[in-house]
Design an enzyme around this catalytic site. Structure first.
Site: not given
Ligand code: ADP
Length: 171
Positions: A34, A32, A24, A10
Protein backbone atom coordinates in the site's frame (compact mmCIF):
# COMPACT_ATOMS: atom_id res chain seq x y z
CA UNK A 1 -8.10 -19.50 -19.62
CA UNK A 2 -6.12 -17.27 -17.29
CA UNK A 3 -2.39 -17.98 -17.25
CA UNK A 4 -0.83 -17.75 -13.80
CA UNK A 5 2.71 -16.38 -13.81
CA UNK A 6 5.17 -15.65 -10.99
CA UNK A 7 7.68 -12.82 -10.82
CA UNK A 8 10.09 -11.89 -8.09
CA UNK A 9 10.10 -8.11 -7.79
CA UNK A 10 8.28 -4.91 -6.96
CA UNK A 11 4.61 -4.75 -7.86
CA UNK A 12 4.79 -1.00 -8.54
CA UNK A 13 7.09 -1.67 -11.51
CA UNK A 14 4.74 -4.03 -13.32
CA UNK A 15 3.43 -2.97 -16.73
CA UNK A 16 -0.04 -4.46 -16.52
CA UNK A 17 -3.60 -3.21 -16.90
CA UNK A 18 -4.36 -3.51 -13.20
CA UNK A 19 -2.18 -3.60 -10.10
CA UNK A 20 -3.87 -5.12 -7.05
CA UNK A 21 -3.16 -3.35 -3.78
CA UNK A 22 -3.08 -5.06 -0.37
CA UNK A 23 -4.90 -2.10 1.15
CA UNK A 24 -6.47 -1.58 4.55
CA UNK A 25 -10.12 -0.80 5.24
CA UNK A 26 -9.54 2.94 5.52
CA UNK A 27 -8.20 3.11 1.94
CA UNK A 28 -6.15 6.04 3.19
CA UNK A 29 -2.74 4.44 2.92
CA UNK A 30 -0.51 2.17 4.98
CA UNK A 31 2.79 0.32 4.81
CA UNK A 32 4.02 -2.52 2.62
CA UNK A 33 2.47 -2.77 -0.82
CA UNK A 34 0.00 0.00 0.00
CA UNK A 35 2.75 2.45 0.99
CA UNK A 36 4.77 1.63 -2.13
CA UNK A 37 1.75 2.09 -4.43
CA UNK A 38 0.87 5.51 -3.02
CA UNK A 39 4.52 6.63 -3.00
CA UNK A 40 5.16 5.63 -6.58
CA UNK A 41 1.66 6.30 -7.90
CA UNK A 42 1.41 9.86 -6.61
CA UNK A 43 -1.44 11.76 -4.91
CA UNK A 44 -4.08 11.08 -7.54
CA UNK A 45 -4.70 7.57 -6.18
CA UNK A 46 -5.24 8.79 -2.61
CA UNK A 47 -7.54 11.55 -3.88
CA UNK A 48 -9.75 8.94 -5.57
CA UNK A 49 -9.69 6.75 -2.47
CA UNK A 50 -10.88 9.71 -0.37
CA UNK A 51 -13.64 10.42 -2.88
CA UNK A 52 -14.77 6.77 -2.70
CA UNK A 53 -14.85 6.94 1.09
CA UNK A 54 -16.92 10.13 0.94
CA UNK A 55 -19.32 8.85 -1.73
CA UNK A 56 -20.12 5.23 -0.92
CA UNK A 57 -17.63 3.69 1.48
CA UNK A 58 -18.21 5.79 4.56
CA UNK A 59 -17.17 2.96 6.87
CA UNK A 60 -14.34 1.85 4.65
CA UNK A 61 -13.85 -1.26 2.53
CA UNK A 62 -14.61 -4.57 4.27
CA UNK A 63 -12.10 -7.43 4.24
CA UNK A 64 -12.59 -9.55 1.13
CA UNK A 65 -13.96 -6.69 -0.99
CA UNK A 66 -12.26 -4.83 -3.86
CA UNK A 67 -12.62 -1.46 -5.55
CA UNK A 68 -10.76 0.26 -8.41
CA UNK A 69 -9.12 3.66 -8.81
CA UNK A 70 -6.76 5.25 -11.28
CA UNK A 71 -3.17 4.02 -11.17
CA UNK A 72 -1.82 7.58 -11.16
CA UNK A 73 1.85 7.55 -12.18
CA UNK A 74 2.22 3.76 -12.06
CA UNK A 75 2.76 1.90 -15.35
CA UNK A 76 -0.77 0.50 -15.20
CA UNK A 77 -4.28 1.75 -15.95
CA UNK A 78 -5.93 0.93 -12.65
CA UNK A 79 -5.20 0.00 -9.07
CA UNK A 80 -7.63 -2.50 -7.59
CA UNK A 81 -7.65 -2.07 -3.82
CA UNK A 82 -8.55 -5.13 -1.81
CA UNK A 83 -8.49 -5.57 1.95
CA UNK A 84 -7.08 -8.82 3.24
CA UNK A 85 -8.16 -10.26 6.57
CA UNK A 86 -5.77 -10.00 9.50
CA UNK A 87 -4.57 -13.55 10.28
CA UNK A 88 -6.23 -15.07 13.34
CA UNK A 89 -5.15 -18.12 15.34
CA UNK A 90 -8.68 -18.62 16.67
CA UNK A 91 -10.89 -17.94 13.65
CA UNK A 92 -10.65 -19.28 10.09
CA UNK A 93 -10.70 -16.26 7.80
CA UNK A 94 -9.56 -18.03 4.65
CA UNK A 95 -12.92 -17.41 2.93
CA UNK A 96 -12.24 -13.67 3.24
CA UNK A 97 -8.76 -14.08 1.79
CA UNK A 98 -10.10 -16.10 -1.15
CA UNK A 99 -12.75 -13.41 -1.64
CA UNK A 100 -10.01 -10.78 -2.09
CA UNK A 101 -8.81 -12.60 -5.20
CA UNK A 102 -12.29 -13.41 -6.52
CA UNK A 103 -13.50 -9.83 -6.05
CA UNK A 104 -10.32 -8.39 -7.57
CA UNK A 105 -10.84 -10.62 -10.61
CA UNK A 106 -14.47 -9.52 -10.84
CA UNK A 107 -13.45 -5.84 -10.76
CA UNK A 108 -10.69 -6.50 -13.30
CA UNK A 109 -13.30 -8.05 -15.60
CA UNK A 110 -15.62 -5.08 -15.17
CA UNK A 111 -12.77 -2.78 -16.17
CA UNK A 112 -11.88 -4.91 -19.18
CA UNK A 113 -8.37 -5.66 -17.93
CA UNK A 114 -6.45 -8.44 -19.63
CA UNK A 115 -3.39 -8.46 -17.35
CA UNK A 116 -3.21 -7.97 -13.58
CA UNK A 117 -0.49 -8.12 -10.95
CA UNK A 118 -1.27 -9.45 -7.48
CA UNK A 119 0.74 -9.27 -4.25
CA UNK A 120 0.62 -11.91 -1.50
CA UNK A 121 -2.40 -10.32 0.20
CA UNK A 122 -2.39 -10.60 4.02
CA UNK A 123 1.06 -12.24 4.07
CA UNK A 124 2.88 -9.14 5.33
CA UNK A 125 1.78 -6.91 8.20
CA UNK A 126 -1.47 -8.90 8.46
CA UNK A 127 0.50 -11.97 9.47
CA UNK A 128 -0.88 -14.76 7.27
CA UNK A 129 1.55 -17.71 7.07
CA UNK A 130 3.16 -17.50 3.62
CA UNK A 131 2.64 -21.12 2.48
CA UNK A 132 -1.06 -20.95 3.28
CA UNK A 133 -1.46 -17.46 1.79
CA UNK A 134 0.18 -18.70 -1.41
CA UNK A 135 -2.04 -21.80 -1.61
CA UNK A 136 -5.25 -19.78 -1.15
CA UNK A 137 -4.12 -17.17 -3.68
CA UNK A 138 -3.11 -19.62 -6.39
CA UNK A 139 -6.04 -22.02 -5.92
CA UNK A 140 -8.58 -19.18 -5.94
CA UNK A 141 -7.23 -17.49 -9.07
CA UNK A 142 -6.97 -20.88 -10.78
CA UNK A 143 -10.57 -21.75 -9.91
CA UNK A 144 -12.15 -18.38 -10.79
CA UNK A 145 -13.19 -17.85 -14.41
CA UNK A 146 -12.16 -14.41 -15.68
CA UNK A 147 -11.34 -12.51 -18.84
CA UNK A 148 -7.72 -12.04 -17.75
CA UNK A 149 -5.10 -13.50 -20.03
CA UNK A 150 -2.45 -13.25 -17.32
CA UNK A 151 -2.66 -13.17 -13.54
CA UNK A 152 0.84 -12.32 -12.36
CA UNK A 153 1.83 -12.85 -8.74
CA UNK A 154 4.60 -10.43 -7.82
CA UNK A 155 6.61 -11.60 -4.85
CA UNK A 156 9.02 -9.40 -3.01
CA UNK A 157 10.91 -11.96 -0.98
CA UNK A 158 12.59 -15.24 -2.03
CA UNK A 159 10.55 -17.25 0.47
CA UNK A 160 7.34 -15.85 -0.95
CA UNK A 161 8.40 -16.76 -4.49
CA UNK A 162 9.19 -20.33 -3.38
CA UNK A 163 5.86 -20.65 -1.59
CA UNK A 164 3.99 -19.54 -4.72
CA UNK A 165 6.07 -21.87 -6.92
CA UNK A 166 5.09 -24.77 -4.67
CA UNK A 167 1.43 -23.73 -4.74
CA UNK A 168 1.43 -23.62 -8.55
CA UNK A 169 3.16 -27.00 -8.73
CA UNK A 170 0.46 -28.47 -6.47
CA UNK A 171 -2.44 -27.36 -8.71
P1 ADP B 1 -0.92 -7.08 4.25
O1 ADP B 1 -1.15 -5.86 5.12
O2 ADP B 1 -2.16 -7.48 3.46
O3 ADP B 1 -0.29 -8.21 5.01
P2 ADP B 1 1.63 -6.11 3.12
O4 ADP B 1 1.72 -5.02 2.13
O5 ADP B 1 2.10 -5.85 4.50
O6 ADP B 1 0.09 -6.59 3.11
O7 ADP B 1 2.42 -7.39 2.59
C1 ADP B 1 1.94 -8.30 1.63
C2 ADP B 1 3.13 -8.97 0.92
O8 ADP B 1 3.65 -8.07 -0.04
C3 ADP B 1 4.31 -9.31 1.83
O9 ADP B 1 4.81 -10.58 1.44
C4 ADP B 1 5.32 -8.20 1.52
O10 ADP B 1 6.66 -8.64 1.70
C5 ADP B 1 5.06 -7.95 0.06
N1 ADP B 1 5.46 -6.62 -0.46
C6 ADP B 1 5.77 -5.48 0.22
N2 ADP B 1 6.06 -4.48 -0.64
C7 ADP B 1 5.93 -5.00 -1.91
C8 ADP B 1 6.12 -4.49 -3.23
N3 ADP B 1 6.48 -3.22 -3.45
N4 ADP B 1 5.90 -5.33 -4.28
C9 ADP B 1 5.52 -6.61 -4.08
N5 ADP B 1 5.33 -7.15 -2.87
C10 ADP B 1 5.55 -6.37 -1.79
Amino acid sequence: MTRITLVRGDITEQHVDAIVNAANSSLLGGGGVDGAIHRRGGPEILAECRALRAAKLGRGLRPGAAVATTAGLLPARWVIHTVGPVYSHTEDRSAQLASCYRESLRVADELGATTAAFPAVSAGVYGWPMEDAARIAVETVHATPSGLEEARFVLFEARAYIAFENAVAAL
